[in-house]
Design a protein around this motif. Structure first.
Motif, PDB file in Angstrom:
ATOM      1  N   GLN A  44       3.771  11.985   4.150  1.00 49.42           N
ATOM      2  CA  GLN A  44       3.044  11.071   5.018  1.00 49.42           C
ATOM      3  C   GLN A  44       3.452   9.620   4.787  1.00 49.42           C
ATOM      4  O   GLN A  44       3.553   8.830   5.739  1.00 49.42           O
ATOM      5  CB  GLN A  44       1.534  11.238   4.825  1.00 49.42           C
ATOM      6  CG  GLN A  44       1.000  12.590   5.280  1.00 49.42           C
ATOM      7  CD  GLN A  44       1.346  12.886   6.724  1.00 49.42           C
ATOM      8  OE1 GLN A  44       1.178  12.038   7.589  1.00 49.42           O
ATOM      9  NE2 GLN A  44       1.842  14.097   6.972  1.00 49.42           N
ATOM     10  N   CYS A  45       3.725   9.270   3.534  1.00 49.40           N
ATOM     11  CA  CYS A  45       4.206   7.905   3.233  1.00 49.40           C
ATOM     12  C   CYS A  45       5.569   7.669   3.883  1.00 49.40           C
ATOM     13  O   CYS A  45       5.833   6.598   4.452  1.00 49.40           O
ATOM     14  CB  CYS A  45       4.294   7.702   1.718  1.00 49.40           C
ATOM     15  SG  CYS A  45       2.695   7.542   0.915  1.00 49.40           S
ATOM     16  N   SER A  46       6.458   8.668   3.796  1.00 51.84           N
ATOM     17  CA  SER A  46       7.770   8.533   4.429  1.00 51.84           C
ATOM     18  C   SER A  46       7.630   8.413   5.936  1.00 51.84           C
ATOM     19  O   SER A  46       8.340   7.629   6.588  1.00 51.84           O
ATOM     20  CB  SER A  46       8.648   9.739   4.072  1.00 51.84           C
ATOM     21  OG  SER A  46       8.835   9.832   2.682  1.00 51.84           O
ATOM     22  N   ARG A  47       6.711   9.208   6.488  1.00 50.65           N
ATOM     23  CA  ARG A  47       6.491   9.135   7.937  1.00 50.65           C
ATOM     24  C   ARG A  47       5.978   7.764   8.348  1.00 50.65           C
ATOM     25  O   ARG A  47       6.419   7.186   9.353  1.00 50.65           O
ATOM     26  CB  ARG A  47       5.483  10.214   8.327  1.00 50.65           C
ATOM     27  CG  ARG A  47       5.140  10.264   9.813  1.00 50.65           C
ATOM     28  CD  ARG A  47       6.316  10.730  10.622  1.00 50.65           C
ATOM     29  NE  ARG A  47       5.962  10.859  12.024  1.00 50.65           N
ATOM     30  CZ  ARG A  47       6.820  11.121  12.986  1.00 50.65           C
ATOM     31  NH1 ARG A  47       8.110  11.267  12.684  1.00 50.65           N
ATOM     32  NH2 ARG A  47       6.424  11.244  14.233  1.00 50.65           N
ATOM     33  N   MET A  48       5.049   7.217   7.582  1.00 47.50           N
ATOM     34  CA  MET A  48       4.512   5.896   7.882  1.00 47.50           C
ATOM     35  C   MET A  48       5.593   4.834   7.766  1.00 47.50           C
ATOM     36  O   MET A  48       5.704   3.934   8.613  1.00 47.50           O
ATOM     37  CB  MET A  48       3.338   5.578   6.955  1.00 47.50           C
ATOM     38  CG  MET A  48       2.088   6.419   7.226  1.00 47.50           C
ATOM     39  SD  MET A  48       0.797   6.122   5.994  1.00 47.50           S
ATOM     40  CE  MET A  48       0.458   4.402   6.320  1.00 47.50           C
ATOM     41  N   ALA A  49       6.420   4.905   6.741  1.00 41.66           N
ATOM     42  CA  ALA A  49       7.508   3.932   6.579  1.00 41.66           C
ATOM     43  C   ALA A  49       8.489   4.028   7.742  1.00 41.66           C
ATOM     44  O   ALA A  49       8.989   3.014   8.253  1.00 41.66           O
ATOM     45  CB  ALA A  49       8.220   4.175   5.250  1.00 41.66           C
ATOM     46  N   LEU A  50       8.755   5.280   8.176  1.00 45.03           N
ATOM     47  CA  LEU A  50       9.662   5.479   9.298  1.00 45.03           C
ATOM     48  C   LEU A  50       9.115   4.838  10.570  1.00 45.03           C
ATOM     49  O   LEU A  50       9.824   4.116  11.291  1.00 45.03           O
ATOM     50  CB  LEU A  50       9.857   6.982   9.513  1.00 45.03           C
ATOM     51  CG  LEU A  50      10.910   7.419  10.528  1.00 45.03           C
ATOM     52  CD1 LEU A  50      12.300   7.083  10.039  1.00 45.03           C
ATOM     53  CD2 LEU A  50      10.784   8.916  10.782  1.00 45.03           C
TER      54      LEU A  50
ATOM     55  N   PRO B 247       0.809  -1.221   0.000  1.00 49.61           N
ATOM     56  CA  PRO B 247       0.000   0.000   0.000  1.00 49.61           C
ATOM     57  C   PRO B 247       0.842   1.271   0.000  1.00 49.61           C
ATOM     58  O   PRO B 247       0.495   2.259  -0.670  1.00 49.61           O
ATOM     59  CB  PRO B 247      -0.816  -0.119   1.287  1.00 49.61           C
ATOM     60  CG  PRO B 247      -0.888  -1.577   1.558  1.00 49.61           C
ATOM     61  CD  PRO B 247       0.420  -2.127   1.098  1.00 49.61           C
ATOM     62  N   LEU B 248       1.965   1.262   0.729  1.00 54.88           N
ATOM     63  CA  LEU B 248       2.830   2.438   0.750  1.00 54.88           C
ATOM     64  C   LEU B 248       3.442   2.695  -0.615  1.00 54.88           C
ATOM     65  O   LEU B 248       3.586   3.846  -1.063  1.00 54.88           O
ATOM     66  CB  LEU B 248       3.922   2.272   1.810  1.00 54.88           C
ATOM     67  CG  LEU B 248       3.485   2.467   3.266  1.00 54.88           C
ATOM     68  CD1 LEU B 248       4.645   2.176   4.206  1.00 54.88           C
ATOM     69  CD2 LEU B 248       2.976   3.884   3.484  1.00 54.88           C
ATOM     70  N   ALA B 249       3.833   1.593  -1.286  1.00 55.33           N
ATOM     71  CA  ALA B 249       4.394   1.750  -2.634  1.00 55.33           C
ATOM     72  C   ALA B 249       3.354   2.328  -3.597  1.00 55.33           C
ATOM     73  O   ALA B 249       3.662   3.184  -4.440  1.00 55.33           O
ATOM     74  CB  ALA B 249       4.907   0.407  -3.135  1.00 55.33           C
ATOM     75  N   ILE B 250       2.097   1.881  -3.463  1.00 53.94           N
ATOM     76  CA  ILE B 250       1.024   2.395  -4.325  1.00 53.94           C
ATOM     77  C   ILE B 250       0.800   3.878  -4.057  1.00 53.94           C
ATOM     78  O   ILE B 250       0.651   4.692  -4.987  1.00 53.94           O
ATOM     79  CB  ILE B 250      -0.269   1.583  -4.101  1.00 53.94           C
ATOM     80  CG1 ILE B 250      -0.065   0.136  -4.579  1.00 53.94           C
ATOM     81  CG2 ILE B 250      -1.442   2.228  -4.829  1.00 53.94           C
ATOM     82  CD1 ILE B 250      -1.227  -0.779  -4.254  1.00 53.94           C
TER      83      ILE B 250
END
Length: 499
Positions: A325-331, A299-302
């Motif tokens: 926000q995607c970077s924050r979630m991955a972090l 989902p993050l990649a999408i």
């Protein structure tokens, strides 16, 4: 540049200027001050002391009662023996009485007991005739007499002509036998009085009581020693169980032995069940954390691709917000995954040899990491074992070295201090340092003081959380070389046999 390892003398104490506290081995191995008035607490917490106290009290009561009873019985036996001797002497004396020309009683020879001869010896006899004349033992001399004023009549033999009584004698309380007989050779009644001082019995009983006390004291010591040996031997399975639990906590084993006595096997079985359930739960949590991280990657990649499409269509603002926000979630996912993994290992308990971890981390960072152009020096003893999983310790020191190597100009120093029960690891560099106002904030997730330097802002945050799992501490001070000094404190462990 190859790493340089130098050994320096190990200080026995250090300080924690960052916390304003004096640092020594008690920082992570607290010991309770002994309170003399807390004896009841000691007995309540010390199983061996309680058992020994009960055994000592019971042995004392039994032996004291036994000694008192034996002393009473022995005294009665001695008194009975003296009474029989007095009766025998009275009979002997009655057979030896003769009359002289003046019709006065005389004794043809000395009695068989020589104690009747010395003056005031405590053994006395006296013969009285009906005509008022009398004869006395040499021990009575010329001015002493045996009166017949009984203080306390006593039971005597079936002979009604004999009387056993206690009287006041010439030299103290006296046990006396009085017999009356009428020998045919004399033609008149003869009264015989034979007495023995109570002090003779008391002296004999004192000697016997001293012997009895000595023997009972020896028995008490032997019984207390036997009780102590029994308690030690009986509690040995609990000591073995304690060592087994320590081995489980240190990571040497994962189960308690099952060849312990049947009385504690239910407890052992329950503990083994808890350990197994805990390990299973930990493994399941680690698997779930990995699966969770893997499931969120797609989902993050999408979402990241969607942000790229928005950027290509000219919607830069929306694309930037989505990408951040995607970077924050991955972090956060990476942080929580690493923390869950470390938490599982920490709860299982482990030990690590510091030398092996330092060698591995320094070789990696001095060749391939951001510090491949830096010089790495090690000061202090490295043959110490710390209470930390090897992978977690590698992560901890690796994150500290990664931070130091990024900011150092030429040199990074790893200083080791052995503080009895604590190992203090200091990683310092010769870089610009970390301002005091930022020394707490750098441990927050995603915090970066300089965006031009590579990194994600997770290294020190993960290290800070990891150290808390092992009841350790991580803080920042000024380096001797002008940069930052990151100090890591961990409990020290006895070296496992595998090392």
């Amino acid at each position: 540049m190859p790493a340089t390892i130098m050994a320096t003398p190990t200080p026995s104490r250090s300080t924690l200027p960052g916390s304003g506290e004096s640092w020594d081995a008690t920082a992570f191995a607290p010991s309770e001050a002994w309170d003399i008035a807390s004896d009841r607490t000691m007995f309540r917490r010390n199983f061996r002391a309680r058992m020994m106290a009960v055994a000592a009290i019971w042995i004392s009561i039994v032996l004291f009662s036994s000694g008192l009873g034996l002393s009473i019985i022995i005294r009665r036996v001695v008194e009975a023996h003296i009474d029989h001797d007095l009766l025998d002497h009275a009979r002997e004396l009655a057979d030896l009485v003769e009359l002289d020309a003046a019709q006065r009683p005389i004794i043809t020879r000395h009695l068989s007991d020589p104690r009747f001869s010395p003056a005031r010896s405590g053994m006395y006899w006296q013969v009285n005739l009906q005509n008022g004349s009398s004869a006395r033992s040499p021990s009575l001399q010329d001015d002493l007499f045996l009166s017949f004023t009984p203080d306390r009549p006593r039971d005597g033999p079936p002979n009604t002509m004999s009387t056993l009584t206690n009287v006041e004698g010439p030299t103290g309380p006296l046990r006396m036998v009085r017999t009356v007989s009428e020998p045919s050779r004399l033609g008149q009644p003869v009264e015989v009085r034979v007495g023995a001082d109570e002090r003779l019995i008391s002296d004999e009983m004192q000697h016997l009581n001293l012997t009895l006390v000595a023997m009972l004291g020896f028995m008490a010591l032997a019984m207390v020693g036997t009780a102590y040996a029994q308690v030690v031997y009986g509690l040995r399975p609990l000591q073995r169980m304690g060592l087994a639990i320590a081995n489980v906590r240190s990571g040497k084993t994962t189960r308690l032995p099952e060849d312990l006595p049947g009385e504690i096997m239910p407890l052992v079985t329950e503990l083994n069940g808890m350990i197994t359930a805990n390990l299973t739960m930990v493994d399941r949590a680690r698997v779930l954390a990995g699966n969770f991280a893997h499931a969120l990657k797609t989902p993050l990649a999408i979402l990241d691709e969607e942000a790229a499409r928005l950027r290509a269509s000219g919607q830069e603002h929306h694309a930037r917000v989505l990408s951040e926000q995607c970077s924050r979630m991955a972090l956060l996912i990476n942080y929580q995954t690493a923390r869950a993994k470390a938490s599982g290992i920490a709860n299982a308990g482990a030990c690590s040899l510091l030398a092996d971890v330092l060698r591995s981390v320094i070789n990696t960072y001095s060749r391939f990491g951001p510090g491949h152009e830096r010089r790495f020096d090690v000061e202090g003893p490295t043959d110490l074992v710390v209470a930390c999983d090897t992978n977690d310790l590698t992560e901890l020191i690796g994150n500290l070295l990664d931070n130091a190597a990024k900011w150092a100009r030429d040199r990074v120093v790893i200083a080791i201090e052995d503080l009895e029960s604590t190992v203090l690891i200091t990683v310092e560099d010769d870089g610009p340092g970390i301002p005091v106002e930022h020394r707490t904030r750098v441990f927050d997730v995603g915090t970066r003081l300089d965006d031009t330097k590579p990194g994600t802002g997770l290294g020190l945050a993960i290290a800070h959380d990891l150290i808390s799992l092992y009841d350790g501490r991580l803080w920042i001070e000024n380096s001797r070389m002008g940069g930052a000094a990151l100090k890591l404190a961990l409990k020290k462990k006895t070296s496992p046999s595998s090392f």
